[in-house]
Motif scaffolding. Structure first.
Motif, PDB file in Angstrom:
ATOM      1  N   MET A 194       0.842  -1.186   0.000  1.00 36.65           N
ATOM      2  CA  MET A 194       0.000   0.000   0.000  1.00 36.65           C
ATOM      3  C   MET A 194       0.883   1.245   0.000  1.00 36.65           C
ATOM      4  SD  MET A 194      -2.779  -1.260   2.892  1.00 36.65           S
ATOM      5  CE  MET A 194      -4.035   0.004   2.690  1.00 36.65           C
ATOM      6  N   THR A 195       0.524   2.215  -0.817  1.00 23.99           N
ATOM      7  CA  THR A 195       1.222   3.494  -0.725  1.00 23.99           C
ATOM      8  C   THR A 195       0.824   4.209   0.564  1.00 23.99           C
ATOM      9  OG1 THR A 195      -0.542   4.604  -1.957  1.00 23.99           O
ATOM     10  CG2 THR A 195       1.342   3.783  -3.227  1.00 23.99           C
ATOM     11  N   ASN A 196      -0.363   3.908   1.052  1.00 23.98           N
ATOM     12  CA  ASN A 196      -0.860   4.521   2.277  1.00 23.98           C
ATOM     13  C   ASN A 196      -0.963   3.443   3.358  1.00 23.98           C
ATOM     14  OD1 ASN A 196      -1.268   6.313   0.040  1.00 23.98           O
ATOM     15  ND2 ASN A 196      -2.651   7.517   1.271  1.00 23.98           N
ATOM     16  N   HIS A 197      -2.014   3.377   4.120  1.00 20.80           N
ATOM     17  CA  HIS A 197      -2.120   2.351   5.157  1.00 20.80           C
ATOM     18  C   HIS A 197      -3.581   2.213   5.559  1.00 20.80           C
ATOM     19  CE1 HIS A 197      -2.437   5.496   8.358  1.00 20.80           C
ATOM     20  NE2 HIS A 197      -1.675   6.171   7.541  1.00 20.80           N
ATOM     21  N   CYS A 241      -8.715   0.353  -3.535  1.00 20.76           N
ATOM     22  CA  CYS A 241      -8.330  -0.857  -2.809  1.00 20.76           C
ATOM     23  C   CYS A 241      -8.476  -2.062  -3.746  1.00 20.76           C
ATOM     24  CB  CYS A 241      -9.227  -1.052  -1.583  1.00 20.76           C
ATOM     25  SG  CYS A 241      -9.143   0.303  -0.385  1.00 20.76           S
ATOM     26  N   TYR A 242      -7.371  -2.762  -3.968  1.00 17.79           N
ATOM     27  CA  TYR A 242      -7.424  -3.922  -4.854  1.00 17.79           C
ATOM     28  C   TYR A 242      -6.752  -5.108  -4.184  1.00 17.79           C
ATOM     29  CZ  TYR A 242      -2.443  -3.503  -6.093  1.00 17.79           C
ATOM     30  OH  TYR A 242      -1.071  -3.471  -6.045  1.00 17.79           O
ATOM     31  N   ALA A 243      -7.033  -6.285  -4.734  1.00 15.30           N
ATOM     32  CA  ALA A 243      -6.387  -7.512  -4.275  1.00 15.30           C
ATOM     33  C   ALA A 243      -6.211  -8.426  -5.490  1.00 15.30           C
ATOM     34  CB  ALA A 243      -7.212  -8.170  -3.160  1.00 15.30           C
ATOM     35  N   MET A 244      -6.390  -9.723  -5.289  1.00 10.28           N
ATOM     36  CA  MET A 244      -6.142 -10.675  -6.373  1.00 10.28           C
ATOM     37  C   MET A 244      -7.112 -10.532  -7.534  1.00 10.28           C
ATOM     38  SD  MET A 244      -3.487 -12.277  -5.450  1.00 10.28           S
ATOM     39  CE  MET A 244      -2.540 -12.860  -4.047  1.00 10.28           C
ATOM     40  N   GLY A 245      -8.233  -9.852  -7.307  1.00  6.50           N
ATOM     41  CA  GLY A 245      -9.173  -9.620  -8.385  1.00  6.50           C
ATOM     42  C   GLY A 245      -8.590  -8.773  -9.506  1.00  6.50           C
ATOM     43  N   TRP A 246      -7.511  -8.047  -9.209  1.00  7.99           N
ATOM     44  CA  TRP A 246      -6.803  -7.293 -10.244  1.00  7.99           C
ATOM     45  C   TRP A 246      -5.521  -7.973 -10.696  1.00  7.99           C
ATOM     46  CZ3 TRP A 246      -6.702  -1.259  -9.304  1.00  7.99           C
ATOM     47  CH2 TRP A 246      -7.863  -0.710  -9.849  1.00  7.99           C
ATOM     48  N   ASN A 253      -3.792   1.016  -3.052  1.00  6.68           N
ATOM     49  CA  ASN A 253      -3.641   0.202  -1.857  1.00  6.68           C
ATOM     50  C   ASN A 253      -3.896  -1.275  -2.125  1.00  6.68           C
ATOM     51  OD1 ASN A 253      -3.035   2.368   0.054  1.00  6.68           O
ATOM     52  ND2 ASN A 253      -5.075   3.093  -0.495  1.00  6.68           N
ATOM     53  N   ALA A 254      -2.801  -2.036  -2.142  1.00  4.25           N
ATOM     54  CA  ALA A 254      -2.873  -3.479  -2.322  1.00  4.25           C
ATOM     55  C   ALA A 254      -3.287  -4.118  -1.005  1.00  4.25           C
ATOM     56  CB  ALA A 254      -1.523  -4.019  -2.770  1.00  4.25           C
ATOM     57  N   VAL A 285       2.293 -11.137   3.772  1.00  8.49           N
ATOM     58  CA  VAL A 285       2.644 -11.161   2.347  1.00  8.49           C
ATOM     59  C   VAL A 285       3.569  -9.994   2.011  1.00  8.49           C
ATOM     60  CG1 VAL A 285       1.746 -10.859   0.009  1.00  8.49           C
ATOM     61  CG2 VAL A 285       0.631 -12.432   1.563  1.00  8.49           C
ATOM     62  N   GLN A 286       3.254  -8.814   2.535  1.00 13.13           N
ATOM     63  CA  GLN A 286       4.111  -7.660   2.287  1.00 13.13           C
ATOM     64  C   GLN A 286       5.517  -7.914   2.806  1.00 13.13           C
ATOM     65  OE1 GLN A 286       3.205  -4.638   0.610  1.00 13.13           O
ATOM     66  NE2 GLN A 286       5.424  -4.585   0.604  1.00 13.13           N
ATOM     67  N   GLY A 287       5.605  -8.441   4.021  1.00 13.55           N
ATOM     68  CA  GLY A 287       6.909  -8.706   4.606  1.00 13.55           C
ATOM     69  C   GLY A 287       7.706  -9.725   3.821  1.00 13.55           C
ATOM     70  N   SER A 288       7.053 -10.799   3.380  1.00 13.41           N
ATOM     71  CA  SER A 288       7.778 -11.833   2.642  1.00 13.41           C
ATOM     72  C   SER A 288       8.285 -11.294   1.311  1.00 13.41           C
ATOM     73  CB  SER A 288       6.882 -13.059   2.419  1.00 13.41           C
ATOM     74  OG  SER A 288       5.745 -12.725   1.650  1.00 13.41           O
ATOM     75  N   THR A 289       7.525 -10.412   0.684  1.00 16.38           N
ATOM     76  CA  THR A 289       7.981  -9.792  -0.554  1.00 16.38           C
ATOM     77  C   THR A 289       9.147  -8.846  -0.278  1.00 16.38           C
ATOM     78  OG1 THR A 289       5.676  -9.863  -1.300  1.00 16.38           O
ATOM     79  CG2 THR A 289       7.216  -8.596  -2.631  1.00 16.38           C
ATOM     80  N   ASP A 290       9.040  -8.079   0.799  1.00 16.44           N
ATOM     81  CA  ASP A 290      10.124  -7.176   1.186  1.00 16.44           C
ATOM     82  C   ASP A 290      11.435  -7.922   1.381  1.00 16.44           C
ATOM     83  OD1 ASP A 290       8.179  -5.195   1.311  1.00 16.44           O
ATOM     84  OD2 ASP A 290       8.003  -5.248   3.494  1.00 16.44           O
TER      85      ASP A 290
END
Length: 828
Positions: free
Chosen positions: A1-4, A197-202, A233-234, A241-246
């Motif tokens: 997310m660019t925001n939170h 706000c998006y998720a796997m649908g995108w 915002n993902a 998931v964010q942490g594992s990608t980081d």
């Protein structure tokens, strides 16, 4: 997310498209509803009338796989009605940049961009470049009138996306379409902000990356990037998931988003030279110019004292990919099916159910010599050899089960969608023989290293030279137990020598040898600092002589009133809560919207340097003054310093273009002669079958989640109360389709695709409606992907919906296209 998460409350308009937060991210919905209480409007665009749609002020349906057409039409609406935030667009984006006159787009080339190679299915991007002056700086037209400027090319590109064309492609009713456009475009005013706000649908489409790109263009045109209540915002589908990608989970990146080296980058100097973005723009920060500091400090963290200047800091020991190698999920299982792997670690995952075309995934595992399943429970992956259609006598794969702890049984950090790293405490002791992941890795490391030392092996250096100082050692030198705090501190980084700022007179001490690094600007390229992940530098610091785990903090003060809560845990980078936040102010550093003052430039207050001028509010994107004085452009990670409306970095085009899914219900793309994304990889094995516009599979299929289950259900299916609420796989369809198929609610049916079939319970509801696509009626159905044959043990939950999905992926990321495919439904 660019925001939170909390920042959602600051929005005036919230577009939920590609996600269903009310069901799948309920805490986020709390803040969305908080925004609505203050007068914000919620828009939901989804093929199905979801729980989020039920709370929305405006709902619009669309056929799966047509998001770019929908959003492209919004871009056209914004441009046609002059609803852009012009000062933002001119100064903070590349809209004014002049593009190579030889560039041509889909409007000229019937769905393709200039430079396409039909044989290789890729583009020569030479014409996707900017015109430059004698200093190598992009030429610009601030009036936005030059026919070769990005703004005019954008208008030309999306002029074809008329409301009539969009309706014909998406199936969205005209009145709903225009209502969405009008409401969201209203946020172009400085005192109104919109977020998405998006998720796997995108993401799970062959154009998944471009789906998101299209929305970023909208946000740039409206001035919503960097703003409180704005951004893209993902909504991550799991807490870390964010942490594992980081931390480099994906094959093409190292921790901190440094690129994985390939075989052509023969030494560290070459790696730095070839992977560091360059710019001649004097007002660009171009933060990635610091890559030399981040990669060198990373190597020092990985290899410790073994990494020296003389051996290139151990760069040769880092694993390298082959040039052009794609080691993504789909490719791994394709190679596995061909017998190119001996072994496989399935760590905290269940690919037998989670992967696209699960039939292929399961067959691929039969080719392995060994498989290690690290999980809380046995699952369809660990027991693949005894699953449906398998003959255990014919399968030689040896399977090992290593039971690991749940998150409640171990201490450590998670990084959520909003980039916030929060420390979690251990609540209870592990059950039975289960161990924390770190302890399992510790056992494996010492055993593997012992074997290399004893028996040798192909290139042992990367293993035997690893630094592994994560706790107290026994007499043999093995770590007894992993100390996660030591790991966290290594990630943050250390000063390995006394480090001075040599630009100061006299030189000023930045950090003492042995101290934790305070922030990533202090990292060095000469081996005098270590850091396991530069974006997490500042997460574990030395303050007043004491080590402070910033992720443990639980402060509840909110000085801005915007919900930043800077004392609660810690967000990367450097506790910045909204990234690109210098775009939230005008050229003089004053907030575009005084009601939402995220940042403000105080020209008279003295900075730590003793000079006047400081930013107040959120942690700024760098200390440079605002642009109106002698400041820097706000998009500090971009080489040219501005946001990219024209984005030549993606493989299928600098502007998003509508292409149909690999499997779709229409014979032609109504937007052009190019039906599917021309750069996707199509696998050719018999197990990779696909069928488009095929009478055997007349319905659009999609997958989604339900609140009661998580991922493939490996944990939640073992909770009896959750299984009772959602006991079986189901296929949801419209009342109209139910009548057409002569089905009743609750009947058992079989859903089929070109790859396989799965049983499900028919759920006939008003949440799906038939789509009118061109002159045809198109039905869509949806299945949750939480089920599998292994549990419940009697098979009553049926099998995974991913038995149906195609193994084709996004052209940039290779994420599978699991949200748009073709199926049929019949009575069981």
């Amino acid at each position: 997310m660019t925001n939170h998460w909390i920042d959602l409350k600051n929005a005036d308009v919230i577009l939920v498209m590609g996600s269903n937060p009310a069901s799948n991210h309920p805490i986020s919905m709390k803040w969305i509803m908080r925004a609505r209480e203050k007068g914000a409007k919620l828009i939901c665009v989804d093929p199905r009338f979801t729980q989020t749609a039920a709370k929305a002020d405006l709902y619009a349906p669309l056929r799966s796989g047509t998001d770019i057409a929908f959003l492209g039409g919004m871009i056209r609406y914004i441009l046609e009605n002059d609803l852009i935030f012009k000062e933002y667009v001119v100064n903070y984006t590349n809209a004014s940049f002049l593009v190579n006159p030889d560039y041509k787009g889909p409007a000229d080339l019937d769905g393709l961009f200039s430079g396409y190679n039909l044989e290789k299915k890729n583009y020569d991007k030479t014409t996707w470049s900017f015109q430059k002056d004698e200093n190598g700086i992009a030429l610009k037209d601030p009036s936005l009138k030059d026919p070769n400027c990005v703004f005019q090319l954008l208008k030309k590109h999306y002029d074809r996306y008329t409301p009539e064309a969009v309706v014909s492609i998406t199936g969205t009713p005209m009145d709903k379409l225009m209502d969405v456009y009008e409401l969201y475009a209203s946020t172009y005013k400085p005192d109104r902000v919109g977020t998405e706000c998006y998720a796997m649908g995108w993401t799970q489409h062959t154009v998944g990356t471009q789906n998101i790109r299209t929305m970023t263009i909208i946000q740039q045109l409206l001035g919503n990037m960097g703003m409180p209540g704005g951004g893209i915002n993902a909504m991550r589908g799991e807490a870390n998931v964010q942490g594992s990608t980081d931390y480099g989970l994906l094959f093409h990146i190292l921790p901190g988003y440094n690129p994985t080296p390939n075989a052509s980058l023969v030494d560290l100097a070459t790696y730095i030279e070839k992977t560091t973005p360059k710019t001649n723009e004097p007002r660009s920060v171009n933060w990635w110019a610091n890559r030399n500091k981040y990669i060198t400090s990373y190597l020092k963290a990985v290899y410790g004292t073994a990494a020296t200047k003389e051996n290139d800091f151990g760069y040769s020991w880092l694993p390298k990919t082959d040039v052009g190698q794609n080691a993504s999920w789909l490719m791994i299982f394709d190679k596995m099916l061909k017998g190119e792997f001996d072994g496989f670690f399935a760590w905290g995952q269940n690919p037998a159910c989670s992967g696209a075309n699960s039939i292929k995934t399961r067959q691929a595992m039969t080719k392995l010599k060994w498989l290690v399943n690290v999980n809380l429970f046995d699952n369809e992956t660990g027991s693949f050899w005894r699953g449906p259609g398998m003959n255990p006598k014919e399968i030689e794969t040896e399977v090992f089960m290593l039971p690991c702890c749940s998150s409640m049984e171990k201490e450590g950090s998670i990084s959520n969608s909003g980039r916030m790293a929060q420390w979690r405490y251990k609540a209870v002791e592990p059950v039975g023989q289960s161990m924390p992941d770190a302890e399992i890795i510790n056992e494996l490391f010492f055993k593997v290293r012992e074997l290399y030392k004893k028996e040798g092996g192909a290139y042992a250096d990367p293993i035997v030279n690893l630094s592994w100082e994560y706790g107290e050692k026994d007499a043999s030198g093995k770590i007894k137990h992993m100390d996660v705090h030591v790991i966290a501190k290594e990630i943050n980084g250390y000063f390995l020598e006394d480090v001075y700022d040599m630009k100061a007179t006299p030189p000023k001490l930045i950090g003492k040898k042995g101290d934790l690094v305070t922030s990533f600007p202090s990292l060095q390229a000469d081996g005098s600092t270590s850091c396991g992940n530069w974006i997490y530098c500042n997460s574990y610091i030395l303050k007043d002589g004491k080590e402070v785990n910033m992720m443990k903090r639980r402060g509840k003060d909110d000085p801005t009133g915007l919900g930043l809560y800077p004392g609660w845990a810690w967000a990367w980078p450097v506790n910045r809560r909204i990234i690109y936040n210098r775009a939230s102010v005008d050229l003089q550093g004053q907030p575009w919207d005084p009601k939402r003052p995220l940042l403000k430039w105080n020209a008279t207050k003295l900075a730590a340097t003793g000079k006047p001028g400081v930013w107040e509010g959120d942690v700024p994107d760098g200390p440079a003054p605002p642009m109106g004085t002698d400041g820097k452009f706000p998009f500090i990670m971009k080489p040219d310093g501005v946001a990219s409306i024209f984005g030549p970095g993606l493989v299928e085009g600098p502007f998003p273009e509508h292409y149909e899914a690999l499997e779709c219900p229409v014979q032609v793309n109504a937007m052009s002669g190019q039906r599917i994304n021309p750069t996707i990889k199509i696998f050719g094995d018999k197990m990779d079958a696909f069928a488009s516009c095929d009478a055997r599979f007349p319905f659009v299929g999609t997958t989604y989640r339900v609140s009661e289950h998580w991922q493939t259900g490996c944990m939640t299916r073992h909770c009896s109360w959750l299984l009772e609420m959602q006991p079986q796989n189901f296929v949801e369809m419209s009342i109209e389709l139910g009548k057409e198929l002569n089905l009743n609610n609750g009947e058992t049916v079989v859903v089929t695709s070109a790859r396989g079939e799965v049983k499900a319970v028919a759920l006939i509801s008003e949440r799906f409606k038939p789509f009118k696509i061109a002159d045809s009626t198109v039905h869509q159905v949806g299945l949750p992907w939480h089920f599998g044959w292994q549990f419940p043990e009697d098979g009553s939950g049926y099998d995974s919906a991913n038995m149906l999905t195609p193994n084709v992926g996004d052209a940039n990321t290779m994420i599978p296209e699991s949200k748009a495919f073709m199926v049929n439904v019949r009575k069981a």
